[in-house]
Design a protein around this motif. Structure first.
Motif, PDB file in Angstrom:
ATOM      1  N   ARG A  76     104.274 113.282 -13.598  1.00 43.54           N
ATOM      2  CA  ARG A  76     104.774 112.990 -12.207  1.00 43.54           C
ATOM      3  C   ARG A  76     105.295 114.402 -11.619  1.00 43.54           C
ATOM      4  NH1 ARG A  76     107.310 106.883 -12.947  1.00 43.54           N
ATOM      5  NH2 ARG A  76     108.925 108.393 -13.925  1.00 43.54           N
ATOM      6  N   ARG A  77     106.287 115.028 -12.480  1.00 46.53           N
ATOM      7  CA  ARG A  77     106.656 116.215 -12.001  1.00 46.53           C
ATOM      8  C   ARG A  77     105.659 117.284 -11.688  1.00 46.53           C
ATOM      9  NH1 ARG A  77     109.290 119.011 -16.344  1.00 46.53           N
ATOM     10  NH2 ARG A  77     107.418 119.906 -16.567  1.00 46.53           N
ATOM     11  N   ASP A  78     104.912 117.426 -12.559  1.00 50.36           N
ATOM     12  CA  ASP A  78     103.542 118.239 -12.380  1.00 50.36           C
ATOM     13  C   ASP A  78     102.729 118.030 -10.891  1.00 50.36           C
ATOM     14  OD1 ASP A  78     104.729 119.879 -14.762  1.00 50.36           O
ATOM     15  OD2 ASP A  78     102.889 119.112 -15.926  1.00 50.36           O
ATOM     16  N   TYR A  79     102.677 116.851 -10.895  1.00 48.42           N
ATOM     17  CA  TYR A  79     101.878 116.370  -9.960  1.00 48.42           C
ATOM     18  C   TYR A  79     102.598 116.843  -8.573  1.00 48.42           C
ATOM     19  CZ  TYR A  79     100.147 113.109  -6.103  1.00 48.42           C
ATOM     20  OH  TYR A  79      99.577 112.754  -4.908  1.00 48.42           O
ATOM     21  N   ASN A  80     103.934 116.248  -8.386  1.00 46.40           N
ATOM     22  CA  ASN A  80     104.686 116.560  -7.307  1.00 46.40           C
ATOM     23  C   ASN A  80     104.673 117.998  -7.010  1.00 46.40           C
ATOM     24  OD1 ASN A  80     105.197 113.928  -6.725  1.00 46.40           O
ATOM     25  ND2 ASN A  80     107.082 113.891  -7.633  1.00 46.40           N
ATOM     26  N   GLU A  81     104.747 118.855  -8.094  1.00 49.80           N
ATOM     27  CA  GLU A  81     104.877 120.454  -7.698  1.00 49.80           C
ATOM     28  C   GLU A  81     103.443 120.724  -7.085  1.00 49.80           C
ATOM     29  OE1 GLU A  81     105.655 124.305  -7.499  1.00 49.80           O
ATOM     30  OE2 GLU A  81     107.012 122.571  -7.409  1.00 49.80           O
ATOM     31  N   ALA A  82     102.463 120.211  -7.780  1.00 44.21           N
ATOM     32  CA  ALA A  82     101.067 120.704  -7.294  1.00 44.21           C
ATOM     33  C   ALA A  82     100.848 120.082  -5.986  1.00 44.21           C
ATOM     34  CB  ALA A  82      99.816 119.828  -7.935  1.00 44.21           C
ATOM     35  N   VAL A  83     101.550 118.899  -5.333  1.00 44.07           N
ATOM     36  CA  VAL A  83     101.302 118.457  -4.071  1.00 44.07           C
ATOM     37  C   VAL A  83     102.189 119.464  -3.180  1.00 44.07           C
ATOM     38  CG1 VAL A  83     102.055 116.458  -2.458  1.00 44.07           C
ATOM     39  CG2 VAL A  83     100.797 116.178  -4.651  1.00 44.07           C
ATOM     40  N   ARG A  84     103.479 119.927  -3.794  1.00 43.22           N
ATOM     41  CA  ARG A  84     104.333 120.709  -2.916  1.00 43.22           C
ATOM     42  C   ARG A  84     103.678 122.078  -2.606  1.00 43.22           C
ATOM     43  NH1 ARG A  84     106.551 125.106  -3.348  1.00 43.22           N
ATOM     44  NH2 ARG A  84     106.234 125.399  -5.121  1.00 43.22           N
ATOM     45  N   GLN A  85     102.899 122.547  -3.568  1.00 45.34           N
ATOM     46  CA  GLN A  85     102.197 123.873  -3.361  1.00 45.34           C
ATOM     47  C   GLN A  85     100.956 123.732  -2.398  1.00 45.34           C
ATOM     48  OE1 GLN A  85     100.923 125.381  -7.219  1.00 45.34           O
ATOM     49  NE2 GLN A  85     103.111 126.114  -7.858  1.00 45.34           N
ATOM     50  N   TYR A  86     100.181 122.388  -2.680  1.00 49.11           N
ATOM     51  CA  TYR A  86      99.281 122.047  -1.711  1.00 49.11           C
ATOM     52  C   TYR A  86      99.807 122.092  -0.121  1.00 49.11           C
ATOM     53  CZ  TYR A  86      95.508 119.615   0.748  1.00 49.11           C
ATOM     54  OH  TYR A  86      94.540 119.076   1.804  1.00 49.11           O
ATOM     55  N   ASN A  87     100.616 121.174  -0.056  1.00 51.53           N
ATOM     56  CA  ASN A  87     100.964 120.863   1.414  1.00 51.53           C
ATOM     57  C   ASN A  87     101.684 122.419   1.920  1.00 51.53           C
ATOM     58  OD1 ASN A  87     100.164 118.245   1.226  1.00 51.53           O
ATOM     59  ND2 ASN A  87     102.551 117.568   0.756  1.00 51.53           N
ATOM     60  N   THR A  88     102.150 123.251   1.186  1.00 48.41           N
ATOM     61  CA  THR A  88     102.855 124.356   1.488  1.00 48.41           C
ATOM     62  C   THR A  88     101.610 125.311   2.087  1.00 48.41           C
ATOM     63  OG1 THR A  88     104.784 124.270   0.337  1.00 48.41           O
ATOM     64  CG2 THR A  88     104.229 126.529   0.986  1.00 48.41           C
ATOM     65  N   THR A  89     100.637 125.424   1.196  1.00 43.39           N
ATOM     66  CA  THR A  89      99.335 126.149   1.693  1.00 43.39           C
ATOM     67  C   THR A  89      98.813 125.819   2.829  1.00 43.39           C
ATOM     68  OG1 THR A  89      98.874 126.227  -0.882  1.00 43.39           O
ATOM     69  CG2 THR A  89      97.058 126.944   0.609  1.00 43.39           C
ATOM     70  N   ILE A  90      98.623 124.462   3.080  1.00 43.74           N
ATOM     71  CA  ILE A  90      97.931 124.068   4.333  1.00 43.74           C
ATOM     72  C   ILE A  90      98.944 124.098   5.692  1.00 43.74           C
ATOM     73  CG2 ILE A  90      96.432 122.646   2.970  1.00 43.74           C
ATOM     74  CD1 ILE A  90      97.963 120.135   4.202  1.00 43.74           C
ATOM     75  N   ARG A  91     100.217 124.207   5.351  1.00 40.77           N
ATOM     76  CA  ARG A  91     101.107 124.538   6.448  1.00 40.77           C
ATOM     77  C   ARG A  91     101.481 126.026   6.853  1.00 40.77           C
ATOM     78  NH1 ARG A  91     105.691 121.206   5.408  1.00 40.77           N
ATOM     79  NH2 ARG A  91     106.218 121.519   7.451  1.00 40.77           N
ATOM     80  N   THR A  92     100.868 127.074   5.878  1.00 36.20           N
ATOM     81  CA  THR A  92     101.391 128.456   6.238  1.00 36.20           C
ATOM     82  C   THR A  92     100.308 129.178   6.625  1.00 36.20           C
ATOM     83  OG1 THR A  92     101.242 128.829   3.821  1.00 36.20           O
ATOM     84  CG2 THR A  92     103.318 128.175   4.469  1.00 36.20           C
ATOM     85  N   PHE A  93     100.623 130.125   7.326  1.00 39.05           N
ATOM     86  CA  PHE A  93      99.806 131.289   7.775  1.00 39.05           C
ATOM     87  C   PHE A  93      99.412 132.063   6.553  1.00 39.05           C
ATOM     88  CE2 PHE A  93      98.410 135.239   9.868  1.00 39.05           C
ATOM     89  CZ  PHE A  93      97.641 134.668  10.847  1.00 39.05           C
ATOM     90  N   PRO A  94      97.984 132.693   6.334  1.00 39.62           N
ATOM     91  CA  PRO A  94      96.982 132.485   7.149  1.00 39.62           C
ATOM     92  C   PRO A  94      96.229 131.235   6.741  1.00 39.62           C
ATOM     93  CG  PRO A  94      96.433 133.952   5.825  1.00 39.62           C
ATOM     94  CD  PRO A  94      97.823 133.773   5.541  1.00 39.62           C
ATOM     95  N   ASP A  95      96.684 130.477   5.655  1.00 45.00           N
ATOM     96  CA  ASP A  95      95.603 129.371   5.072  1.00 45.00           C
ATOM     97  C   ASP A  95      95.541 128.326   5.867  1.00 45.00           C
ATOM     98  OD1 ASP A  95      95.526 130.827   2.717  1.00 45.00           O
ATOM     99  OD2 ASP A  95      97.412 130.042   1.683  1.00 45.00           O
ATOM    100  N   ILE A  96      96.527 128.114   6.776  1.00 45.55           N
ATOM    101  CA  ILE A  96      96.682 126.903   7.749  1.00 45.55           C
ATOM    102  C   ILE A  96      95.198 127.197   8.741  1.00 45.55           C
ATOM    103  CG2 ILE A  96      97.763 128.020   9.796  1.00 45.55           C
ATOM    104  CD1 ILE A  96      99.122 125.405  10.255  1.00 45.55           C
ATOM    105  N   ILE A  97      94.658 128.245   9.000  1.00 46.45           N
ATOM    106  CA  ILE A  97      93.226 128.367   9.613  1.00 46.45           C
ATOM    107  C   ILE A  97      92.208 127.770   8.830  1.00 46.45           C
ATOM    108  CG2 ILE A  97      91.614 130.155  10.608  1.00 46.45           C
ATOM    109  CD1 ILE A  97      94.288 132.113  10.748  1.00 46.45           C
ATOM    110  N   GLY A  98      92.164 128.032   7.722  1.00 47.78           N
ATOM    111  CA  GLY A  98      91.132 127.486   6.836  1.00 47.78           C
ATOM    112  C   GLY A  98      91.418 126.090   6.419  1.00 47.78           C
ATOM    113  N   ALA A  99      92.604 125.592   6.418  1.00 53.94           N
ATOM    114  CA  ALA A  99      92.778 124.388   6.104  1.00 53.94           C
ATOM    115  C   ALA A  99      92.646 123.304   7.301  1.00 53.94           C
ATOM    116  CB  ALA A  99      94.466 124.207   5.886  1.00 53.94           C
ATOM    117  N   LYS A 100      92.854 123.551   8.661  1.00 57.56           N
ATOM    118  CA  LYS A 100      92.875 122.946   9.650  1.00 57.56           C
ATOM    119  C   LYS A 100      91.240 122.879   9.976  1.00 57.56           C
ATOM    120  CE  LYS A 100      96.657 121.349   9.724  1.00 57.56           C
ATOM    121  NZ  LYS A 100      97.058 119.793   9.022  1.00 57.56           N
ATOM    122  N   ILE A 101      90.806 124.233  10.204  1.00 62.32           N
ATOM    123  CA  ILE A 101      89.252 124.332  10.804  1.00 62.32           C
ATOM    124  C   ILE A 101      88.239 124.029  10.038  1.00 62.32           C
ATOM    125  CG2 ILE A 101      87.933 126.030  12.331  1.00 62.32           C
ATOM    126  CD1 ILE A 101      90.622 127.415  13.122  1.00 62.32           C
TER     127      ILE A 101
END
Length: 196
Positions: A146-171
């Motif tokens: 569960r801890r490892d999953y939550n860390e992976a979700v945190r990394q994913y959610n951070t990736t899709i919300r930060t520049f420049p990755d947000i460009i690829g994540a949303k578009i």
């Protein structure tokens, strides 16, 4: 000639710009989170498999505790019937339903283990001791998964919300945030009181 050189130089610049906008990092982070979720499910499945053996071992010596055994078996059946696939990782209600079913199984399993303390002949049974040890180890594995999953979700959610990755994540990917695994048991955020 100058136009050809300009076009030729634009290709590496364009490739570099695209590589920094989440084309690869977003799916990589998403797959990592999905893999960690699979680890959570696998660990819960291991526990469910061990519980069946534990219940059968206890049944022979503790027939009078049928209610507790029935509770464990029913909680196990419910916990294994709720499935959350990778597409559901963004649905908070499905994650909570899964966590609640697993929490109910944990509570019933605790009742069973507490009941066993009243039966010394079960406690001395080598099969029971081995199963109990494996279940305790599996509970630790569940916490780690569960801890490892939550860390992976945190990394994913951070990736899709930060520049420049947000460009690829949303578009490009249309990425949506994933839900972390959260405690569903009442009072889970408080340390238990132990009194002798």
């Amino acid at each position: 000639m100058r136009g050809k050189i300009t076009k030729f130089l634009m290709v590496p610049v364009l490739a570099l710009a695209l590589s920094a906008c989440g084309i690869n990092s977003v799916p990589t982070a998403e797959e990592q989170a999905k893999a960690k979720w699979a680890d959570v499910e696998s660990t819960y499945q291991r526990r469910a498999d061990l519980i069946e053996n534990l219940v059968n071992t206890v049944k022979g010596a503790a027939a009078s505790e049928q209610e507790i055994l029935t509770g464990v078996v029913e909680a196990r059946a419910k916990a294994t019937s709720i499935q959350v696939n990778a597409d559901d990782l963004g649905d908070a209600s499905k994650i909570q339903e899964y966590a609640a079913a697993q929490g109910a199984l944990t509570q019933n399993l605790g009742r069973l283990l507490a009941t066993v303390e009243a039966y010394p002949n079960i406690q001395s049974n080598q099969n029971f001791l081995a199963l109990q040890s494996q279940i305790e180890g599996t509970e630790n594995r569940i916490n780690v998964a569960r801890r490892d999953y939550n860390e992976a979700v945190r990394q994913y959610n951070t990736t899709i919300r930060t520049f420049p990755d947000i460009i690829g994540a949303k578009i490009i990917h249309g990425a949506e945030p994933m839900e972390p695994f959260a405690a569903t048991s009442e009072g889970a955020d408080e340390a238990p009181t132990v009194a002798f």
